[in-house]
Design an enzyme around this catalytic site. Structure first.
Site, PDB file in Angstrom:
ATOM      1  N   ARG A   1      43.551 121.755 -28.217  1.00 56.93           N
ATOM      2  CA  ARG A   1      43.560 121.882 -26.754  1.00 56.93           C
ATOM      3  C   ARG A   1      43.413 123.342 -26.343  1.00 56.93           C
ATOM      4  NH1 ARG A   1      46.336 122.682 -21.895  1.00 56.93           N
ATOM      5  NH2 ARG A   1      45.845 121.109 -20.321  1.00 56.93           N
ATOM      6  N   CYS A   2      44.162 124.220 -27.004  1.00 53.38           N
ATOM      7  CA  CYS A   2      44.076 125.647 -26.669  1.00 53.38           C
ATOM      8  C   CYS A   2      42.661 126.181 -26.841  1.00 53.38           C
ATOM      9  CB  CYS A   2      45.020 126.456 -27.553  1.00 53.38           C
ATOM     10  SG  CYS A   2      46.764 126.272 -27.195  1.00 53.38           S
TER      11      CYS A   2
END
Length: 418
Positions: A406-407
């Site tokens: 996600r990051c």
């Protein structure tokens, strides 16, 4: 490696936006690890916010496999540095980028006079490299003043940006508008400055309305979750301030993009830097959550005061409800019966280890489909038991900066849920 778009990639002018974390992912912005990571040393990695010094070639291989996994699911991948280079075809954008880079007070006037022409004479590709990989003292010919004389040869006049890898932090799409964030740590401030240039000057985003901006109160994209259409959760802690959360709430209310914002206090611990390090969505009603905070994680529901303002009115009043358990407050705002929790790990020790290895920092490709690091066996098993298809990727080197799938991804376009 070539980052030339494949025939299926979307073109400039294609509608962009996202109203959830789990709508089918169509377009995503990544940053392939590059020369900025080769600038990390044991002397500077802490200041540049990297826990370790990655094996860059392996990190690139892992990232290429990540991008390939996305393309296999019909996700169009665009690269931040490609967009930045294309943006530098605009003369005004080049000038703004150079002016910002030269604004650092530690350069001094003598060095600034020598460094400026070097940047101005660079091609768009070279300028992108200078501004992302940095410029060392010994890489500038001339400028023989006190700065050159007193700084070590290997000190940076323009710092590298190793955290560009985490494209989620510098921008977040909320429906059809993009929020340019304001990163709190000095080592990351230029990331959002460059991101704002892309969204402001690249033809692909010429029609996209923009919110916030790097000069405003601190908000980081890893703290912003689109729980459901009209519902945002904003983590407040080490990187996003209460003022930042309030300002973004005002902006999304004024733009008519949300009806509820949940402000979620996060403990000041290294392994829980952002909200998405403890909680991410994998379905419309399911989250994967670090169990060691699940019982204590709370949220304050922020809404507009009835009758005082509406969309387009920047002078609205906010109502802040009393704190409730996060899962309870989120379910109410999302208008669902229950927001189900899937734990990171199977026991406290495993949970803590897999939390550190970004076990719940998953990227949803669609409802019940998520990308996760392959090494987090227990968490991935629990996801699958809950009906989530897990797309496993390697991350032994990518994870050295403390960030997961996600990051490392900024969704530009998702299918709408509502």
């Amino acid at each position: 490696m070539s980052t030339t778009p494949t025939p299926g990639d979307r073109v400039a002018g294609r509608p962009a936006g996202a109203d959830s974390e789990v709508g089918r992912l169509r377009t995503v912005m990544l940053h392939r690890p590059g020369p900025e990571l080769t600038r990390l040393t044991p002397r500077n990695n802490d200041r540049l916010l990297f826990d370790g010094i990655p094996w860059v070639a392996r990190a690139q291989d892992e990232h290429d496999a990540f991008a390939a996994a996305l393309r296999e699911r019909d996700v169009d991948v665009v690269y931040l540095t490609d967009l930045l280079t294309e943006t530098f075809a605009d003369v005004d954008a080049r000038e703004r980028a150079i002016e910002t880079a030269l604004g650092s007070l530690h350069l001094g006037e003598t060095m600034r006079r020598w460094l400026g022409p070097m940047l101005h004479e660079s091609s768009p590709e070279e300028l992108t490299t200078h501004l992302t990989a940095g410029v060392r003292n010994d890489e500038v010919r001339g400028g023989f003043g006190l700065v050159t004389s007193l700084l070590p040869h290997d000190d940076f006049l323009i710092d590298p940006l190793p955290n560009l890898l985490f494209t989620r932090d510098s921008s977040v799409w909320v429906r059809d508008q993009v929020t340019i964030t304001s990163l709190a740590m000095p080592a990351r401030a230029r990331e959002t400055q460059l991101t704002e240039l892309i969204y402001g000057s690249h033809p692909r985003f010429s029609d996209a309305p923009r919110l916030h901006g790097w000069r405003n109160e601190h908000v980081e994209g890893g703290d912003v979750l689109l729980l459901a259409p009209g519902v945002l959760a904003i983590g407040v802690g080490e990187r996003t301030t209460p003022a930042g959360a309030e300002q973004l709430a005002r902006e999304v209310f004024t733009a008519g993009l949300a009806h509820t914002v949940l402000a979620v206090p996060i403990a000041q611990e290294r392994a829980t830097m952002h909200l998405d390090t403890v909680c991410t969505m994998v379905d419309v009603d399911k989250v994967v959550m670090y169990p060691n905070v699940a019982d204590t994680l709370t949220a304050y529901a922020v809404t507009m005061v009835d009758g005082t303002a509406g969309p387009g009115d920047s002078d609205l009043e906010l109502h802040v409800a009393d704190a409730e358990h996060f899962l309870v407050a989120a379910a109410k705002a999302m208008e669902i019966d229950t927001l189900h929790q899937i734990d990171t790990g199977l026991d406290p020790v495993t949970a803590e280890r897999e939390q550190w290895d970004d076990g719940n920092n998953t990227l949803a490709l669609a409802p019940r489909v998520a990308v996760a690091y392959e090494r987090n066996d227990e968490t991935n098993s629990r996801l699958e038991e809950a009906g989530i298809e897990v797309v496993r990727i390697a991350g032994s080197e990518l994870g050295s900066g403390r960030g997961g799938p996600r990051c490392m991804s900024c969704p530009i376009e998702r299918d709408p849920l509502g």
